[in-house]
Design a protein around this motif. Structure first.
Motif, PDB file in Angstrom:
ATOM      1  N   ASN A 102       0.826  -1.197   0.000  1.00  0.00           N
ATOM      2  CA  ASN A 102       0.000   0.000   0.000  1.00  0.00           C
ATOM      3  C   ASN A 102       0.867   1.257   0.000  1.00  0.00           C
ATOM      4  O   ASN A 102       1.911   1.305   0.654  1.00  0.00           O
ATOM      5  N   ALA A 103       0.444   2.259  -0.733  1.00  0.00           N
ATOM      6  CA  ALA A 103       1.176   3.526  -0.789  1.00  0.00           C
ATOM      7  C   ALA A 103       1.106   4.229   0.569  1.00  0.00           C
ATOM      8  O   ALA A 103       0.116   4.119   1.300  1.00  0.00           O
ATOM      9  N   THR A 104       2.155   4.971   0.904  1.00  0.00           N
ATOM     10  CA  THR A 104       2.222   5.739   2.143  1.00  0.00           C
ATOM     11  C   THR A 104       1.965   7.226   1.853  1.00  0.00           C
ATOM     12  O   THR A 104       1.846   7.638   0.697  1.00  0.00           O
ATOM     13  N   ALA A 105       1.934   8.014   2.912  1.00  0.00           N
ATOM     14  CA  ALA A 105       1.758   9.460   2.756  1.00  0.00           C
ATOM     15  C   ALA A 105       2.905  10.055   1.936  1.00  0.00           C
ATOM     16  O   ALA A 105       2.686  10.925   1.078  1.00  0.00           O
ATOM     17  N   ASN A 106       4.135   9.601   2.173  1.00  0.00           N
ATOM     18  CA  ASN A 106       5.274  10.094   1.401  1.00  0.00           C
ATOM     19  C   ASN A 106       5.166   9.707  -0.068  1.00  0.00           C
ATOM     20  O   ASN A 106       5.508  10.487  -0.956  1.00  0.00           O
ATOM     21  N   ASP A 107       4.701   8.469  -0.332  1.00  0.00           N
ATOM     22  CA  ASP A 107       4.501   8.047  -1.718  1.00  0.00           C
ATOM     23  C   ASP A 107       3.507   8.958  -2.425  1.00  0.00           C
ATOM     24  O   ASP A 107       3.734   9.403  -3.555  1.00  0.00           O
ATOM     25  N   ALA A 108       2.378   9.227  -1.754  1.00  0.00           N
ATOM     26  CA  ALA A 108       1.327  10.044  -2.357  1.00  0.00           C
ATOM     27  C   ALA A 108       1.830  11.449  -2.676  1.00  0.00           C
ATOM     28  O   ALA A 108       1.589  11.978  -3.767  1.00  0.00           O
ATOM     29  N   GLU A 109       2.561  12.051  -1.740  1.00  0.00           N
ATOM     30  CA  GLU A 109       3.086  13.396  -1.978  1.00  0.00           C
ATOM     31  C   GLU A 109       4.127  13.386  -3.091  1.00  0.00           C
ATOM     32  O   GLU A 109       4.170  14.290  -3.940  1.00  0.00           O
ATOM     33  N   TYR A 110       4.941  12.363  -3.143  1.00  0.00           N
ATOM     34  CA  TYR A 110       6.027  12.260  -4.125  1.00  0.00           C
ATOM     35  C   TYR A 110       5.483  12.254  -5.554  1.00  0.00           C
ATOM     36  O   TYR A 110       6.077  12.829  -6.463  1.00  0.00           O
ATOM     37  N   VAL A 111       4.321  11.595  -5.753  1.00  0.00           N
ATOM     38  CA  VAL A 111       3.766  11.491  -7.111  1.00  0.00           C
ATOM     39  C   VAL A 111       2.596  12.440  -7.334  1.00  0.00           C
ATOM     40  O   VAL A 111       1.916  12.366  -8.357  1.00  0.00           O
ATOM     41  N   GLY A 112       2.340  13.336  -6.361  1.00  0.00           N
ATOM     42  CA  GLY A 112       1.341  14.373  -6.561  1.00  0.00           C
ATOM     43  C   GLY A 112      -0.099  13.937  -6.380  1.00  0.00           C
ATOM     44  O   GLY A 112      -1.016  14.567  -6.930  1.00  0.00           O
ATOM     45  N   ILE A 296      11.365  14.591  -0.330  1.00  0.00           N
ATOM     46  CA  ILE A 296      11.111  13.156  -0.264  1.00  0.00           C
ATOM     47  C   ILE A 296      11.947  12.474  -1.343  1.00  0.00           C
ATOM     48  O   ILE A 296      11.942  12.891  -2.497  1.00  0.00           O
ATOM     49  N   VAL A 297      12.696  11.442  -0.951  1.00  0.00           N
ATOM     50  CA  VAL A 297      13.537  10.723  -1.900  1.00  0.00           C
ATOM     51  C   VAL A 297      13.166   9.239  -1.903  1.00  0.00           C
ATOM     52  O   VAL A 297      12.662   8.704  -0.912  1.00  0.00           O
ATOM     53  N   THR A 298      13.425   8.597  -3.039  1.00  0.00           N
ATOM     54  CA  THR A 298      13.129   7.180  -3.211  1.00  0.00           C
ATOM     55  C   THR A 298      14.382   6.355  -2.957  1.00  0.00           C
ATOM     56  O   THR A 298      15.420   6.578  -3.579  1.00  0.00           O
ATOM     57  N   LEU A 299      14.283   5.409  -2.036  1.00  0.00           N
ATOM     58  CA  LEU A 299      15.373   4.478  -1.753  1.00  0.00           C
ATOM     59  C   LEU A 299      15.012   3.101  -2.291  1.00  0.00           C
ATOM     60  O   LEU A 299      13.883   2.637  -2.096  1.00  0.00           O
TER      61      LEU A 299
END
Length: 318
Positions: A102-112, A296-299
């Motif tokens: 499931n996507a997280t809050a950081n994921d959602a912000e990262y992709v708009g 926010i960065v992707t690891l």
């Protein structure tokens, strides 16, 4: 001759830690506070209109009895399984060849995305049709054939019971609000296979990068060190799994709970940041020069215990 209890539905789309589950398990439970006890599994969850809306399946309780929450399989999911068994005597499953969460809050912000929804693509199986179609690790799947995807169980149900060879249109969200749609041909889900590393390039020589010393990376809240030959042997790392070993996670830091250290589910190996390979601490510092606190960065990480790749998105610390 039967007992009836009543309650409310307090949640949908719930998942549980159950014996024997795997990444293939479809979990989309209806949660209710109606009393369910051991032995009630298989009984109906009924609406006030007398409609069977679920099959009672599990409880979450500290006592082992109904003081807690009950969980039921949604009837739509149970019906798909039933129809396949009646028609062919077995359940056929198909897949896109992705591992997801499931996507997280950081994921959602990262992709708009305006809210927290969608499913994060972590990695791909061998010969993955999704990867061949153009999907990438870190994509957020937001729709299948135009129907919104909110969470993993929903994605599984929209895909799993179709026929091998069927094509689905997969809409994904990427960094900065980019939207792409790909047509993916589904493949039959056969015997479990090892998840393949997303990268195929030879990373030998990573342990020669930098001076091989441990480094504290405050922006991430991590302490890391390059993989040397000894660590590679001890952790059974292949050429595609050479990067930076996470030796410690800063308590209260941005990576706490997201990245695993040796005594807490790890160690993780940090393979890349924002798609750029980090073979040594110098590589990592160079990549992070382009970012500041709050970004926010992707690891991309490899977990040495689970032996799987995954994606985590971290908001950098001050």
């Amino acid at each position: 001759t039967f007992t009836v209890t009543s309650g409310i539905i307090s949640a949908k789309g719930r998942s549980l830690a159950l014996p024997g589950q795997s990444e293939r398990s479809i979990q989309d439970f209806i949660q209710t506070d109606a009393a369910i006890n051991p032995g009630n599994s298989g009984g109906p969850l009924v609406s006030v209109r007398g409609e069977v809306i679920g099959v009672n399946s599990a409880i979450a309780s500290q006592t082992g009895f109904y003081s807690g929450y009950g969980f039921a399989i949604p009837i739509d999911l149970a019906r798909q399984v039933m129809d396949q068994i009646i028609a062919g005597g077995r359940v056929n499953r198909v897949a896109m060849g992705v591992s997801v969460q499931n996507a997280t809050a950081n994921d959602a912000e990262y992709v708009g995305l305006p809210d927290i929804r969608g499913v994060l693509v972590q990695d791909f199986s061998e010969d993955s049709p999704a990867k061949k179609a153009g999907l990438e690790s870190g994509d957020i799947i937001v729709a299948i054939d135009g129907k919104p995807v909110e969470y993993v169980g929903q994605l599984q149900q929209q895909v799993a019971f179709r026929k091998a060879g069927d094509k689905v249109k997969v809409e994904v969200a990427r960094k900065g609000g980019v939207r792409k749609t790909y047509e993916v041909r589904l493949q039959e889900l056969s015997a479990p296979r090892e998840v393949a590393s997303a990268g195929s390039e030879d990373r030998r020589g990573a342990d020669g990068d930098d001076e091989g010393t441990t480094a504290n990376i405050n922006l991430l809240g991590l302490t890391v060190q390059p993989v040397d030959q000894v660590a590679a042997r001890e952790l059974d790392l292949g050429p595609d799994q050479r990067g930076l070993i996470v030796t410690a996670v800063t308590p209260g830091g941005p990576a706490q709970g997201e990245v695993a250290e040796p005594n807490n589910g790890g160690p993780d190996i940090l393979l890349s940041v924002e798609g750029k390979a980090v073979k040594g601490t110098g590589d990592l510092r160079q990549v992070l020069k382009n970012y500041k606190a709050g970004d926010i960065v992707t690891l991309k990480l490899y977990n040495t215990r689970a032996k799987t790749n995954r994606i985590e998105r971290i908001r950098l610390a001050d």
